[in-house]
Design an enzyme around this catalytic site. Structure first.
Site, PDB file in Angstrom:
ATOM      1  N   GLY A  89      67.896  45.235   4.617  1.00 11.82           N
ATOM      2  CA  GLY A  89      66.632  44.783   4.045  1.00 11.82           C
ATOM      3  C   GLY A  89      66.832  43.480   3.293  1.00 11.82           C
ATOM      4  CB  SER A  90      64.780  41.864   0.725  1.00 15.77           C
ATOM      5  OG  SER A  90      64.711  42.885  -0.246  1.00 15.77           O
ATOM      6  CB  THR A  91      69.152  38.903  -0.503  1.00 17.26           C
ATOM      7  OG1 THR A  91      69.594  38.572   0.825  1.00 17.26           O
ATOM      8  CG2 THR A  91      70.256  38.551  -1.480  1.00 17.26           C
ATOM      9  CD  GLU A  92      63.102  41.329  -4.883  1.00 18.25           C
ATOM     10  OE1 GLU A  92      62.554  40.921  -3.830  1.00 18.25           O
ATOM     11  OE2 GLU A  92      62.467  41.847  -5.819  1.00 18.25           O
ATOM     12  CB  ILE A  93      65.851  45.730  -2.089  1.00 10.98           C
ATOM     13  CG1 ILE A  93      64.366  45.423  -2.360  1.00 10.98           C
ATOM     14  CG2 ILE A  93      66.085  47.229  -2.202  1.00 10.98           C
ATOM     15  CD1 ILE A  93      63.851  45.849  -3.724  1.00 10.98           C
ATOM     16  N   GLY A  94      68.948  44.558  -2.031  1.00  8.68           N
ATOM     17  CA  GLY A  94      70.389  44.786  -1.866  1.00  8.68           C
ATOM     18  C   GLY A  94      71.124  44.655  -3.185  1.00  8.68           C
ATOM     19  CD  GLU A 102      71.776  43.151   8.664  1.00  3.52           C
ATOM     20  OE1 GLU A 102      71.354  42.062   8.192  1.00  3.52           O
ATOM     21  OE2 GLU A 102      71.162  43.813   9.502  1.00  3.52           O
ATOM     22  CB  CYS A 107      68.096  40.332   9.491  1.00  7.56           C
ATOM     23  SG  CYS A 107      68.887  41.304  10.762  1.00  7.56           S
ATOM     24  CE  LYS A 151      62.831  54.337   1.815  1.00  7.16           C
ATOM     25  NZ  LYS A 151      61.617  53.577   2.202  1.00  7.16           N
TER      26      LYS A 151
HETATM   27  P1  NAP Z   1      62.897  45.631   1.252  1.00  7.97           P
HETATM   28  O1  NAP Z   1      62.023  45.838   0.065  1.00  7.97           O
HETATM   29  O2  NAP Z   1      64.273  45.146   1.050  1.00  7.97           O
HETATM   30  O3  NAP Z   1      62.890  47.023   2.066  1.00  7.97           O
HETATM   31  C1  NAP Z   1      63.955  47.548   2.828  1.00  7.97           C
HETATM   32  C2  NAP Z   1      64.086  49.048   2.600  1.00  7.97           C
HETATM   33  O4  NAP Z   1      64.460  49.287   1.242  1.00  7.97           O
HETATM   34  C3  NAP Z   1      62.774  49.815   2.801  1.00  7.97           C
HETATM   35  O5  NAP Z   1      63.048  51.086   3.332  1.00  7.97           O
HETATM   36  C4  NAP Z   1      62.254  49.935   1.380  1.00  7.97           C
HETATM   37  O6  NAP Z   1      61.357  50.981   1.222  1.00  7.97           O
HETATM   38  C5  NAP Z   1      63.547  50.180   0.640  1.00  7.97           C
HETATM   39  N1  NAP Z   1      63.487  49.942  -0.810  1.00  7.97           N
HETATM   40  C6  NAP Z   1      62.648  49.138  -1.499  1.00  7.97           C
HETATM   41  N2  NAP Z   1      62.894  49.209  -2.824  1.00  7.97           N
HETATM   42  C7  NAP Z   1      63.932  50.073  -2.981  1.00  7.97           C
HETATM   43  C8  NAP Z   1      64.654  50.555  -4.106  1.00  7.97           C
HETATM   44  N3  NAP Z   1      64.353  50.194  -5.353  1.00  7.97           N
HETATM   45  N4  NAP Z   1      65.660  51.435  -3.904  1.00  7.97           N
HETATM   46  C9  NAP Z   1      65.984  51.825  -2.662  1.00  7.97           C
HETATM   47  N5  NAP Z   1      65.320  51.415  -1.574  1.00  7.97           N
HETATM   48  C10 NAP Z   1      64.326  50.534  -1.709  1.00  7.97           C
HETATM   49  O7  NAP Z   1      62.196  44.655   2.269  1.00  7.97           O
HETATM   50  P2  NAP Z   1      60.611  44.422   2.403  1.00  7.97           P
HETATM   51  O8  NAP Z   1      59.963  44.386   1.050  1.00  7.97           O
HETATM   52  O9  NAP Z   1      60.102  45.353   3.393  1.00  7.97           O
HETATM   53  O10 NAP Z   1      60.604  42.963   2.994  1.00  7.97           O
HETATM   54  C11 NAP Z   1      60.720  41.848   2.113  1.00  7.97           C
HETATM   55  C12 NAP Z   1      61.557  40.761   2.727  1.00  7.97           C
HETATM   56  O11 NAP Z   1      62.861  41.262   2.999  1.00  7.97           O
HETATM   57  C13 NAP Z   1      61.087  40.247   4.067  1.00  7.97           C
HETATM   58  O12 NAP Z   1      60.061  39.325   3.973  1.00  7.97           O
HETATM   59  C14 NAP Z   1      62.362  39.675   4.608  1.00  7.97           C
HETATM   60  O13 NAP Z   1      62.578  38.408   4.089  1.00  7.97           O
HETATM   61  C15 NAP Z   1      63.423  40.609   4.096  1.00  7.97           C
HETATM   62  N6  NAP Z   1      63.805  41.631   5.102  1.00  7.97           N
HETATM   63  C16 NAP Z   1      65.008  41.514   5.706  1.00  7.97           C
HETATM   64  C17 NAP Z   1      65.370  42.450   6.660  1.00  7.97           C
HETATM   65  C18 NAP Z   1      66.673  42.369   7.369  1.00  7.97           C
HETATM   66  O14 NAP Z   1      66.793  42.904   8.464  1.00  7.97           O
HETATM   67  N7  NAP Z   1      67.699  41.788   6.778  1.00  7.97           N
HETATM   68  C19 NAP Z   1      64.522  43.482   7.011  1.00  7.97           C
HETATM   69  C20 NAP Z   1      63.295  43.606   6.348  1.00  7.97           C
HETATM   70  C21 NAP Z   1      62.960  42.670   5.399  1.00  7.97           C
HETATM   71  P3  NAP Z   1      59.757  50.744   1.416  1.00  7.97           P
HETATM   72  O15 NAP Z   1      59.561  49.732   2.452  1.00  7.97           O
HETATM   73  O16 NAP Z   1      59.276  52.084   1.822  1.00  7.97           O
HETATM   74  O17 NAP Z   1      59.251  50.332   0.100  1.00  7.97           O
HETATM   75 MG    MG Z   2      60.125  45.428  -0.745  1.00  7.76          MG
END
Ligand code: NAP
Ligand code: MG
Length: 436
Positions: A184-189, A206, A240, A131
């Site tokens: 991705g983000s810690t919040e969504i993790g 991660e 990250c 995804k």
């Molecule tokens: P994110 O919301 O954590 O997105 C990462 C992935 O998770 C995307 O594919 C996203 O889909 C998906 N996702 C979002 N909500 C979900 C849910 N409820 N269930 C399952 N999957 C879900 O990150 P972001 O909003 O793009 O970025 C926000 C912040 O996260 C950044 O500013 C940064 O601080 C951090 N970040 C960290 C990393 C890293 O490598 N550790 C990478 C990206 C961002 P969609 O994007 O299609 O909504």
């Molecule tokens: Mg997001």
């Protein structure tokens, strides 16, 4: 439909039952196809993400190919050993695939993340659903086509673009998905851990970082300046593991920050498709506003802006931000504790080794760290004391398919890459045979 396709491919298709040497050949071929389509894929990645074509072509492409080539080799090497439990029995572990793996990936390395997650999962005999992030789906889709061309059977690698809250959420809750590998983000993790609990999802997470880059007075300062700048400005800081906190020894701090600010001012954002460009556009207007908001927060908290800090549109357009250095930051400030995810460096001073280690570890995150010193003893001693999944010594931001990568603390658990990640894409069956 993607889960049903993957389940059917896993339960009745050829992939998990294929001779490992045949799986190896297919995945190796996919690595070759990535290199053959390098220019096309690099261009797509740059159009989608805004990163310079130089990075897409010279870093992302080789890394994706490296993943498929490296993990192809593991298909034939996932061995167990006989275990001497009792002469009356024959005991051995069987390392088996998990089944269907959902890889939910971010927008900062849309193509690399397919390699990091799909290559080992497929090598181990799993079927995969990727995804991609809604902002950057193009290269994952193209890699899906190349996988079919390489001989990956239909249903084995599925690319499922869509919103996280819809497509991502559905994968996390689906009983037909055995494991979620998320970056991705810690919040969504955190959210995925909770949402996956009902169906007992296996997880690799991660997450974010606020990685310290520690420069000691005895470092080669010119080399360190270059490394620290690349550590935060590479990938526009949307990385990250970005070295987003510079911890610098007080005795050299003024000199070091002056050199760094000069280097930052020389680095100008440019058209991402121009091969000479070394700093691209942030991924979206929203991300740009978040980053600029943090610069404001930092100066309000008392940090001193010594380079950049502003939007830098090209011909009035684009989400470009100047390379930014905030000096006089205290490690307790928000710009030292929160992930900014942009080209913004927070500079913090330290007095001695203990102070450096204490401030470096004073963070909810623990993804990576850098150490710059000519003293080999100090380098290794400090590496042991840092709470971080990766420590780079006199280098920063290097990756290889053969080296595990992942977080301590709130930066997550489980590992991508290296032999280590194969544990996370397999499960062990203990077989007992009575031979008396
Ligand atoms: P994110 O919301 O954590 O997105 C990462 C992935 O998770 C995307 O594919 C996203 O889909 C998906 N996702 C979002 N909500 C979900 C849910 N409820 N269930 C399952 N999957 C879900 O990150 P972001 O909003 O793009 O970025 C926000 C912040 O996260 C950044 O500013 C940064 O601080 C951090 N970040 C960290 C990393 C890293 O490598 N550790 C990478 C990206 C961002 P969609 O994007 O299609 O909504
Ligand atoms: Mg997001």
């Amino acid at each position: 439909r993607a889960v049903h396709a993957a389940r059917a491919a896993f339960e009745s298709g050829p992939w998990p039952k294929m001779k490992p040497a045949d799986r190896q050949r297919v995945l190796f071929k996919l690595g070759d196809l990535v290199l053959e389509h390098a220019d096309e894929l690099a261009r797509l990645e740059t159009l989608d993400n805004g990163k310079p074509i130089f990075e897409s072509r010279q870093v992302d492409i080789p890394m994706v190919a490296n993943c498929f080539h490296y993990f192809a080799g593991w298909a034939t090497k996932l061995a167990g050993e006989t275990l001497p439990v009792n002469p009356a029995y024959f005991n051995y572990p069987l390392r088996e695939p998990l089944g269907v793996v959902a890889a939910i990936i971010p927008w900062n390395f849309p193509m690399i993340m397919v390699g990091w997650k799909a290559a080992p999962a497929l090598a181990a005999g799993n079927c995969v659903i990727v995804k991609p992030a809604e902002l950057t789906p193009l290269t994952a889709i193209r890699l899906g086509e190349l996988a079919l061309a390489a001989g990956v059977p239909p249903g084995v690698l599925n690319i499922l673009p869509g919103k996280g809250s819809i497509a991502g959420e559905a994968l996390v809750r689906h009983p037909g998905v055995d494991k979620v590998s998320f970056t991705g983000s810690t919040e969504i993790g955190r959210h995925i851990m909770k949402a996956g609990a009902d169906t007992m999802k296996k997880l690799t997470l991660e997450l974010g970082g606020k990685s310290p880059n520690i420069v000691f007075a005895d470092a080669d300062l010119d080399v360190a300046v270059k490394g620290v700048a690349a550590g935060i400005f590479y990938g526009k800081g949307e990385v990250c593991a970005a070295g987003s906190r510079l911890l610098v020894e007080a005795s050299i701090a003024d000199e070091f920050v002056a050199k760094l600010a000069e280097r930052a001012q020389k680095l100008k954002p440019g058209d991402p498709l121009d091969p000479k460009t070394r700093l691209g556009a942030l991924v979206s207007e929203k991300q740009m506003n978040t980053v600029l908001g943090y610069v404001e927060t930092g100066t309000k908290e008392g940090a001193k802006l010594v380079a950049g800090g502003k939007r830098a549109p090209i011909n009035g357009k684009g989400w470009f931000v100047e390379p930014t250095v905030l000096d006089q930051v205290d490690n307790a400030m928000r710009v030292a504790q929160e992930e900014i995810f942009g080209p913004v460096l927070s500079v913090i001073r330290f007095t001695d080794v203990d102070d450096a280690v204490k401030q470096a570890n004073d963070s909810p995150f623990g993804l990576a760290a850098g150490v710059w010193t000519r003293d080999v003893k100090k380098a290794h001693a400090v590496a042991r004391r840092l709470q971080a999944g990766t420590v780079w010594i006199n280098m920063y931001n290097f990756y290889d398919a053969g080296m595990p990568f992942g977080g301590y603390k709130a930066s997550g658990f489980g590992r991508d890459l290296g032999p280590e990640c194969l544990r996370d894409y397999t499960q062990v069956k203990s077989v007992w045979v009575s031979i008396e």
